[in-house]
Design a protein around this motif. Sequence first.
Motif, PDB file in Angstrom:
ATOM      1  N   THR A  62       8.878  18.285 -15.680  1.00 43.93           N
ATOM      2  CA  THR A  62       9.104  16.977 -15.071  1.00 43.93           C
ATOM      3  C   THR A  62       7.795  16.217 -14.978  1.00 43.93           C
ATOM      4  O   THR A  62       6.706  16.792 -15.109  1.00 43.93           O
ATOM      5  N   PHE A  63       7.900  14.928 -14.737  1.00 44.28           N
ATOM      6  CA  PHE A  63       6.695  14.104 -14.609  1.00 44.28           C
ATOM      7  C   PHE A  63       5.856  14.523 -13.409  1.00 44.28           C
ATOM      8  O   PHE A  63       4.640  14.312 -13.391  1.00 44.28           O
ATOM      9  N   LYS A  73       2.388   7.533 -16.847  1.00 45.88           N
ATOM     10  CA  LYS A  73       3.716   8.030 -16.481  1.00 45.88           C
ATOM     11  C   LYS A  73       4.620   6.891 -16.041  1.00 45.88           C
ATOM     12  O   LYS A  73       5.799   6.845 -16.420  1.00 45.88           O
ATOM     13  N   ARG A  74       4.082   5.982 -15.236  1.00 41.16           N
ATOM     14  CA  ARG A  74       4.895   4.843 -14.784  1.00 41.16           C
ATOM     15  C   ARG A  74       5.348   3.998 -15.972  1.00 41.16           C
ATOM     16  O   ARG A  74       6.510   3.577 -16.043  1.00 41.16           O
ATOM     17  N   GLN A  77       8.010   5.975 -17.944  1.00 35.62           N
ATOM     18  CA  GLN A  77       9.282   6.025 -17.224  1.00 35.62           C
ATOM     19  C   GLN A  77      10.009   4.691 -17.290  1.00 35.62           C
ATOM     20  O   GLN A  77      11.237   4.641 -17.405  1.00 35.62           O
ATOM     21  N   ASP A  81      13.733   4.196 -18.883  1.00 38.38           N
ATOM     22  CA  ASP A  81      14.865   3.693 -18.105  1.00 38.38           C
ATOM     23  C   ASP A  81      15.858   2.935 -18.973  1.00 38.38           C
ATOM     24  O   ASP A  81      17.032   2.778 -18.603  1.00 38.38           O
ATOM     25  N   ALA A 117       9.802  13.467 -20.818  1.00 34.78           N
ATOM     26  CA  ALA A 117      10.687  12.348 -21.142  1.00 34.78           C
ATOM     27  C   ALA A 117      12.088  12.843 -21.450  1.00 34.78           C
ATOM     28  O   ALA A 117      13.088  12.221 -21.066  1.00 34.78           O
ATOM     29  N   TYR A 120      13.669  13.769 -18.166  1.00 34.75           N
ATOM     30  CA  TYR A 120      13.924  12.571 -17.366  1.00 34.75           C
ATOM     31  C   TYR A 120      15.177  11.843 -17.832  1.00 34.75           C
ATOM     32  O   TYR A 120      15.939  11.293 -17.025  1.00 34.75           O
ATOM     33  N   THR A 121      15.422  11.827 -19.137  1.00 38.59           N
ATOM     34  CA  THR A 121      16.557  11.086 -19.692  1.00 38.59           C
ATOM     35  C   THR A 121      17.755  11.972 -19.989  1.00 38.59           C
ATOM     36  O   THR A 121      18.792  11.464 -20.425  1.00 38.59           O
TER      37      THR A 121
END
Length: 511
Positions: A62-63, A73-74, A77, A81, A117, A120-121
């Motif tokens: 994970t991040f 990272k921001r 992300q 999104d 990534a 996250y997705t």
Amino acid sequence: MIKELLIGVGIAFALFLGYIHVIQLMPLLFLVGMGVALWVLLQRRSTAPAATKEAPVKHNITFAEIGGQEHAKRELQEALDFLRHREKIKSLGIRPLKGILLTGPPGTGKTLMAKAAATYTDSVFMSASGSEFVEMYVGVGAQRIRDMFRRARTTAKKESKDSAIIFIDEIDVLGARRGQHSHQEYDQTLNQLLTEMDGMSTTQSPLVLVVAATNRPDMLDTALLRPGRFDRQIKVDLPDKEGRLHILQIQVKGKPLAKDVNLEHIARETFGFSGAQLESLVNEAAIIALRQEKTEVTQEMFRDAVDKVLMGEKTGRKPTPEELQRVAVHELGHAIISEVMRPKTVSHITIAPRGNALGFVRQIPEDDRYLHTPEQLEEQINVALAGCLAEELHYGNRSTGAQNDFVQASGLARTMVKCGLSRIGIVDEEHLPESVLDTEVRHILSKQETNTQETLKPFKKDIADFAQHIVDEESIGGAEFRQWLQGVLNQHQIASAKALPLGELGTEVGL
């Protein structure tokens, strides 16, 4: 397995028939050989990269587990999104991103961010290296590109996911500017990648996002970098002090630390370290604890680990006592000038040979600096020249040990000239005559050599004794060195007070 077994049985049966003279053996062997060669060639042309033939790898990274890259990272992300909230962006008429390019020095966490990534997705994740697509046979690379994208879409459908992430590491091997290579295979492979990312065959569901990494973005073809292919370029740079502290806090989890361990101090003195180097640093410190049969990792072990990561393991070279004494004098010169000009910057002094160095002084930067004034560059030149000048002050001559110091000092002087910080003012680096550059560099070095000599003179009688102490101990810490230096300065102030007015004390001690 069954195919290979049947082929083996067939060949054995044919050989048996030839042995009993039922069929002609030589023509048969020729045809079999031709058939096997053709089959191997076809198999090689249709084979996808090793990473794509296997099942997609599932990662739980994970991040939150990636330190020192908050800005990157921001930004990543935010781009991801678009995959997570497909309906929302569709209602606003936003086009999905096709590619994200991660750039930055080696070891900064680009591959980790690609794995995070996928987590996250909740996407299918497949990875490959740019070199896996390039072969001497024309068309093989393009076929592998097609197979990789097809496998990513097929796997996403099987797992009922609407997105897949393909990570290509070292994409500069695959995506270099067309026309630079004499072999047509490079250009065909790149053309196929361009088509797959934004061409007639692209699909919206499942969506394939390409995440690529390189430390040479300047080599990439412009068609690859245009919007619609790599829509975002994210810089994954070396971490700052807060980032290094975050990485260290992540890496030391699960390791028994002694009470004297100060991670903030370690973060401060590891300026320029990448995330991979910091991970290696913590690992090396634990290895030192194992080697010494200790149950905890101490601050001193971290200090030795920093030296090992920077300079390498201790070598088996054994300098003579005279050489050790000279090396100690040399390093003491560096340390004195560093501490006089920038107090509390000397971390420790050692004469233990590591790598190509017989000894070195490790300095702690006051802060992470990205811009330098002329005065700061001159101070760095003074520190670089101080080693050989301390030798000259004590022995009356210099040695070859200052070769790297001269290269560093010359480089700093050239930077001053090219940045318009010298007496000749602003220059055009491209049209600056080499003779003018060399003349100005010699002037800067000569001036700073004189300044450094004047600063070292008051320490002439004290250098020899403390150099012998360094030889005896091999390594000393910055606190011990500062205590000695302060005592020397106090003595010089008392001695000078008898002959000089109070206001001239600073000049006398070289401050």
